[in-house]
Design an enzyme around this catalytic site. Structure first.
Site, PDB file in Angstrom:
ATOM      1  N   ASP A  12     -49.500   9.130 -50.739  1.00 18.75           N
ATOM      2  CA  ASP A  12     -49.500   7.945 -50.836  1.00 18.75           C
ATOM      3  C   ASP A  12     -50.596   8.220 -52.204  1.00 18.75           C
ATOM      4  O   ASP A  12     -51.331   9.022 -51.642  1.00 18.75           O
ATOM      5  CB  ASP A  12     -49.962   6.842 -49.337  1.00 18.75           C
ATOM      6  CG  ASP A  12     -50.432   5.703 -49.827  1.00 18.75           C
ATOM      7  OD1 ASP A  12     -49.485   5.003 -48.535  1.00 18.75           O
ATOM      8  OD2 ASP A  12     -51.062   5.115 -50.574  1.00 18.75           O
ATOM      9  N   ILE A  13     -50.307   7.211 -52.995  1.00 19.08           N
ATOM     10  CA  ILE A  13     -51.321   6.991 -53.713  1.00 19.08           C
ATOM     11  C   ILE A  13     -52.711   6.472 -53.577  1.00 19.08           C
ATOM     12  O   ILE A  13     -53.518   6.498 -54.261  1.00 19.08           O
ATOM     13  CB  ILE A  13     -50.530   6.290 -55.064  1.00 19.08           C
ATOM     14  CG1 ILE A  13     -50.921   6.461 -56.251  1.00 19.08           C
ATOM     15  CG2 ILE A  13     -50.036   4.372 -55.044  1.00 19.08           C
ATOM     16  CD1 ILE A  13     -49.906   5.866 -57.859  1.00 19.08           C
ATOM     17  N   ASN A  30     -44.499  -0.600 -41.288  1.00 18.52           N
ATOM     18  CA  ASN A  30     -45.014  -1.501 -41.488  1.00 18.52           C
ATOM     19  C   ASN A  30     -43.318  -2.324 -41.588  1.00 18.52           C
ATOM     20  O   ASN A  30     -42.745  -1.552 -42.457  1.00 18.52           O
ATOM     21  CB  ASN A  30     -45.828  -2.837 -42.812  1.00 18.52           C
ATOM     22  CG  ASN A  30     -47.280  -1.749 -42.612  1.00 18.52           C
ATOM     23  OD1 ASN A  30     -47.170  -1.889 -41.318  1.00 18.52           O
ATOM     24  ND2 ASN A  30     -47.428  -0.938 -43.354  1.00 18.52           N
ATOM     25  N   VAL A  65     -43.808  -1.982 -49.822  1.00 20.10           N
ATOM     26  CA  VAL A  65     -42.825  -1.414 -50.624  1.00 20.10           C
ATOM     27  C   VAL A  65     -41.290  -1.672 -49.348  1.00 20.10           C
ATOM     28  O   VAL A  65     -41.256  -1.163 -48.598  1.00 20.10           O
ATOM     29  CB  VAL A  65     -42.588  -0.411 -50.968  1.00 20.10           C
ATOM     30  CG1 VAL A  65     -42.022   0.416 -51.709  1.00 20.10           C
ATOM     31  CG2 VAL A  65     -44.190   0.069 -52.068  1.00 20.10           C
ATOM     32  N   HIS A  78     -40.413   3.058 -44.880  1.00 20.00           N
ATOM     33  CA  HIS A  78     -40.978   4.259 -44.857  1.00 20.00           C
ATOM     34  C   HIS A  78     -41.525   4.240 -44.019  1.00 20.00           C
ATOM     35  O   HIS A  78     -42.050   3.494 -43.171  1.00 20.00           O
ATOM     36  CB  HIS A  78     -42.330   4.015 -46.002  1.00 20.00           C
ATOM     37  CG  HIS A  78     -42.462   3.402 -46.146  1.00 20.00           C
ATOM     38  ND1 HIS A  78     -41.787   1.996 -47.268  1.00 20.00           N
ATOM     39  CD2 HIS A  78     -44.181   2.360 -46.394  1.00 20.00           C
ATOM     40  CE1 HIS A  78     -42.894   1.116 -46.993  1.00 20.00           C
ATOM     41  NE2 HIS A  78     -44.132   0.908 -46.522  1.00 20.00           N
ATOM     42  N   HIS A 126     -45.865   6.130 -42.943  1.00 17.49           N
ATOM     43  CA  HIS A 126     -46.887   6.278 -43.161  1.00 17.49           C
ATOM     44  C   HIS A 126     -47.512   7.214 -41.753  1.00 17.49           C
ATOM     45  O   HIS A 126     -47.870   7.029 -40.510  1.00 17.49           O
ATOM     46  CB  HIS A 126     -48.342   5.327 -42.829  1.00 17.49           C
ATOM     47  CG  HIS A 126     -48.234   3.850 -43.763  1.00 17.49           C
ATOM     48  ND1 HIS A 126     -48.430   3.919 -45.220  1.00 17.49           N
ATOM     49  CD2 HIS A 126     -46.838   3.276 -43.876  1.00 17.49           C
ATOM     50  CE1 HIS A 126     -48.795   3.190 -45.389  1.00 17.49           C
ATOM     51  NE2 HIS A 126     -47.403   2.362 -45.434  1.00 17.49           N
TER      52      HIS A 126
HETATM   53  P1  5GP Z   1     -46.461  -0.636 -47.235  1.00 18.78           P
HETATM   54  O1  5GP Z   1     -47.783  -1.549 -47.514  1.00 18.78           O
HETATM   55  O2  5GP Z   1     -44.697  -0.894 -47.708  1.00 18.78           O
HETATM   56  O3  5GP Z   1     -46.700  -0.714 -45.274  1.00 18.78           O
HETATM   57  O4  5GP Z   1     -46.788   0.343 -47.959  1.00 18.78           O
HETATM   58  C1  5GP Z   1     -46.740   1.105 -48.907  1.00 18.78           C
HETATM   59  C2  5GP Z   1     -47.315   2.018 -49.410  1.00 18.78           C
HETATM   60  O5  5GP Z   1     -47.011   2.589 -50.553  1.00 18.78           O
HETATM   61  C3  5GP Z   1     -48.642   1.888 -49.899  1.00 18.78           C
HETATM   62  O6  5GP Z   1     -49.738   2.919 -49.008  1.00 18.78           O
HETATM   63  C4  5GP Z   1     -49.073   2.475 -51.367  1.00 18.78           C
HETATM   64  O7  5GP Z   1     -50.453   3.422 -50.960  1.00 18.78           O
HETATM   65  C5  5GP Z   1     -47.964   3.197 -51.006  1.00 18.78           C
HETATM   66  N1  5GP Z   1     -47.591   3.301 -52.761  1.00 18.78           N
HETATM   67  C6  5GP Z   1     -47.588   2.363 -53.640  1.00 18.78           C
HETATM   68  N2  5GP Z   1     -46.852   2.299 -54.998  1.00 18.78           N
HETATM   69  C7  5GP Z   1     -46.983   4.012 -55.156  1.00 18.78           C
HETATM   70  C8  5GP Z   1     -46.566   5.124 -55.816  1.00 18.78           C
HETATM   71  O8  5GP Z   1     -46.484   4.905 -56.696  1.00 18.78           O
HETATM   72  N3  5GP Z   1     -47.230   6.064 -55.550  1.00 18.78           N
HETATM   73  C9  5GP Z   1     -47.293   6.149 -54.279  1.00 18.78           C
HETATM   74  N4  5GP Z   1     -47.251   7.758 -53.727  1.00 18.78           N
HETATM   75  N5  5GP Z   1     -47.478   5.404 -53.158  1.00 18.78           N
HETATM   76  C10 5GP Z   1     -47.557   4.421 -53.450  1.00 18.78           C
END
Ligand code: 5GP
Length: 118
Positions: free
Chosen positions: A33-34, A91, A100, A104, A106
């Site tokens: 994760d970024i 999520n 996103v 996915h 985590h």
């Molecule tokens: P969500 O909130 O959709 O469950 O999690 C999305 C995750 O994607 C977040 O933890 C966020 O930090 C990660 N994320 C968003 N953009 C990028 C990216 O460009 N690269 C990576 N490696 N992670 C990302």
């Protein structure tokens, strides 16, 4: 709802945006994760175009679903997450806090992850 072809994980999958790759096979890509929330924070995504957990569970074929969970087990072992435990979170949608719109999981660990819901 339809799959957004321009979401950030679609761009990672097609190589338009780089990632710190942890694992890849025919069914999944896993990368760090970024903005890691814990010492180890890995995102595991199917290569197929699925928006969320329900889309994936409903529409992915058996090989994709088995491949996804087998990959998670392998990553958890390879990254040492399974030794002391870890948390897996998917999520979904607005109330679930999904940012996103490509399904996915985590994987969070490497240290105690704390309460499930703050
Ligand atoms: P969500 O909130 O959709 O469950 O999690 C999305 C995750 O994607 C977040 O933890 C966020 O930090 C990660 N994320 C968003 N953009 C990028 C990216 O460009 N690269 C990576 N490696 N992670 C990302």
């Amino acid at each position: 709802m339809t799959y957004d072809e321009n979401n950030i994980f679609a761009k990672i999958l097609n190589g338009d945006i780089p990632c710190n790759k942890v694992y890849e096979d025919d069914y999944v890509l896993a990368f760090r994760d970024i903005a890691p929330q814990k010492k180890t924070h890995i995102l595991v995504i199917p290569k197929g175009k699925y928006m969320d957990l329900v889309d994936f569970s409903t529409n992915a074929n058996t090989d994709e679903i088995v491949g996804f969970y087998k990959a998670i087990a392998r990553i958890a072992e390879d990254e040492g997450l399974n030794e002391n435990g870890f948390r897996s979170i998917a999520n979904s949608g607005e109330f679930g806090g999904q940012e996103v719109p490509h399904f996915h999981m985590h994987l969070l660990g490497g240290e105690p992850v704390g309460r499930m819901v703050s």
